[in-house]
Write a protein that holds these residues in place. Sequence first.
Motif, short mmCIF file in Angstrom:
data_model
loop_
_atom_site.label_atom_id
_atom_site.label_comp_id
_atom_site.label_asym_id
_atom_site.label_seq_id
_atom_site.Cartn_x
_atom_site.Cartn_y
_atom_site.Cartn_z
N TYR A 47 11.35 -11.05 8.23
CA TYR A 47 10.62 -11.76 7.55
C TYR A 47 10.68 -11.74 5.97
N PHE A 48 11.42 -10.57 5.60
CA PHE A 48 11.65 -9.91 4.27
C PHE A 48 13.13 -9.39 4.30
N PRO A 49 14.10 -10.42 4.04
CA PRO A 49 15.38 -9.78 4.00
C PRO A 49 15.74 -8.79 2.80
N LEU A 50 15.06 -9.01 1.78
CA LEU A 50 15.06 -8.11 0.66
C LEU A 50 13.71 -7.21 0.55
N LYS A 51 13.87 -5.88 0.42
CA LYS A 51 12.88 -4.94 0.33
C LYS A 51 11.88 -5.30 -0.71
N GLU A 52 12.49 -5.73 -1.77
CA GLU A 52 11.70 -6.21 -3.03
C GLU A 52 10.56 -7.40 -2.76
N ASP A 53 11.14 -8.16 -1.75
CA ASP A 53 9.95 -9.34 -1.42
C ASP A 53 8.97 -8.87 -0.69
N ALA A 67 -4.47 -2.87 -10.85
CA ALA A 67 -3.78 -1.82 -11.52
C ALA A 67 -2.57 -1.02 -10.79
N GLY A 68 -2.92 -0.82 -9.46
CA GLY A 68 -1.72 -0.15 -8.81
C GLY A 68 -0.69 -0.98 -8.59
N PHE A 69 -0.84 -2.27 -8.52
CA PHE A 69 0.15 -2.96 -8.33
C PHE A 69 1.14 -3.22 -9.49
N ALA A 70 0.21 -3.34 -10.73
CA ALA A 70 0.86 -3.56 -11.82
C ALA A 70 1.74 -2.30 -12.32
N ARG A 71 1.17 -1.12 -11.94
CA ARG A 71 1.96 0.20 -12.34
C ARG A 71 3.12 0.28 -11.35
N LEU A 72 3.10 -0.23 -10.20
CA LEU A 72 4.39 -0.21 -9.13
C LEU A 72 5.33 -0.99 -9.89
N VAL A 73 4.94 -2.33 -10.27
CA VAL A 73 6.04 -3.17 -10.66
C VAL A 73 6.76 -2.38 -12.13
N HIS A 74 5.84 -2.10 -12.88
CA HIS A 74 6.16 -1.56 -14.01
C HIS A 74 7.30 -0.32 -14.02
N GLU A 75 6.92 0.49 -12.96
CA GLU A 75 7.60 1.78 -12.79
C GLU A 75 8.99 1.65 -11.91
N SER A 76 9.29 0.47 -11.41
CA SER A 76 10.53 0.33 -10.80
C SER A 76 11.61 -0.63 -11.17
N PRO A 77 12.58 0.02 -11.63
CA PRO A 77 13.74 -0.88 -12.30
C PRO A 77 13.94 -1.94 -11.24
N ARG A 78 14.03 -1.69 -10.01
CA ARG A 78 14.69 -2.70 -9.15
C ARG A 78 13.33 -3.99 -9.10
N LEU A 79 12.26 -3.70 -9.09
CA LEU A 79 11.08 -4.59 -9.05
C LEU A 79 11.20 -5.35 -10.30
N ARG A 80 11.48 -4.66 -11.46
CA ARG A 80 11.36 -5.33 -12.68
C ARG A 80 12.58 -6.43 -12.60
N ALA A 81 13.65 -6.03 -12.13
CA ALA A 81 14.78 -6.82 -12.21
C ALA A 81 14.42 -8.06 -11.19
N ARG A 82 13.74 -7.85 -9.86
CA ARG A 82 13.48 -8.84 -9.13
C ARG A 82 12.58 -9.88 -9.86
N GLU A 83 11.51 -9.34 -10.54
CA GLU A 83 10.50 -10.36 -11.05
C GLU A 83 11.47 -11.22 -12.30
N VAL A 90 0.90 -1.27 0.04
CA VAL A 90 -0.04 0.08 -0.04
C VAL A 90 0.82 1.19 -0.15
N LEU A 91 1.78 1.13 0.72
CA LEU A 91 2.83 2.25 0.91
C LEU A 91 3.73 2.72 -0.39
N PHE A 92 3.98 1.41 -1.02
CA PHE A 92 4.88 1.47 -2.26
C PHE A 92 3.97 2.01 -3.32
N ILE A 93 2.62 1.60 -3.44
CA ILE A 93 1.74 2.25 -4.53
C ILE A 93 1.60 3.55 -4.33
N GLU A 94 1.22 4.09 -2.99
CA GLU A 94 0.96 5.52 -2.60
C GLU A 94 2.11 6.29 -3.24
N HIS A 95 3.67 5.83 -2.65
CA HIS A 95 4.52 6.93 -2.52
C HIS A 95 5.60 6.53 -3.62
#
Length: 212
Positions: A54-60, A111-127, A25-30
Motif C-alpha cells: 500500500y505504501f512503498p515509501l515509508k514517508e507516504d 498539532a502532533g502532525f505538524a510537529r512530526l513533519v517539522h521535526e523530521s528532515p525526511r518528511l520535510r524533504a518528501r513534502e 499515531v506511532l510516528f507522533i508518539e515515538h
Amino acid sequence: MSDVTGLRELKKQATRERLAHQATVLFIEHGFDNVTIADVAAAAGVSKMTVTNYFPLKEDLVFDAYALVEDSLAAAVRARRPGESVLHGLHRQYLAALGGTYPVLTGHSSAGFARLVHESPRLRAREREIDERREEALAAALAAEDGAGDADHTRAAAAQLAAAHRVLFRLVRSLVRDGMPQDQTDRRAAAAAAVSFGLLEPALGDYLVQTA
C-alpha cells in the motif's frame, strides 16, 4: 463497476486509511525515525508486505493524501467561477477552505502532525517533493487552458501562485504547531492571504479569466 469490485475497492481504501492512521499515531508518539515498517505492521495486525504494497515509501504513510495535495491547486483552477481569474479563484477558494474544511489546501492538521513533519528532515524533504509536483500540476492546468502549451509565462505564473500558496500553507502549519486556536489561525491566514495574493494582483489579476 460491479458490486464485488466496488466492495473490494472500499475494503482496500479502508485498509489504506487504517494503516496510515496507525502509522501516524506511532510516528507522533515515538518519532518517525524510531518506528519501522515492522512496527506499523504489528500494530495494524498485517504483514510487512501488506504495508509496503500500500505504501512503498515509508514517508507516504504520513502523506497518504499526497495525490489530493498534488492536484489541489489545479483543481482550484478548474473549479473557479465565471468571470474569475486564476488568481482570484485561488484566493477565494483558499479563504473558503479555512476552518479546516479542506486541509490539503490550507495546511490545517493536528498539532502532533505538524510537529512530526517539522521535526523530521525526511518528511520535510518528501513534502517539498509533493510541493514541486503540485506546482507542476498547476502549470499543466494553466498551459492546457491558456492554449500556449508549455510556455515560459505559464510556468512563471504557476511558480508565483504556488509560492504564495506555499507561504500560506506553512504559516498555518507553524501556527498549528505552536498551539494557536483555529479561529485565530484562520484570521492570521486570511490576512496573510490578502497580502500574498495582493502582491500578485498587478501581474496576474486578469490572467485566464473564466468565461464559461
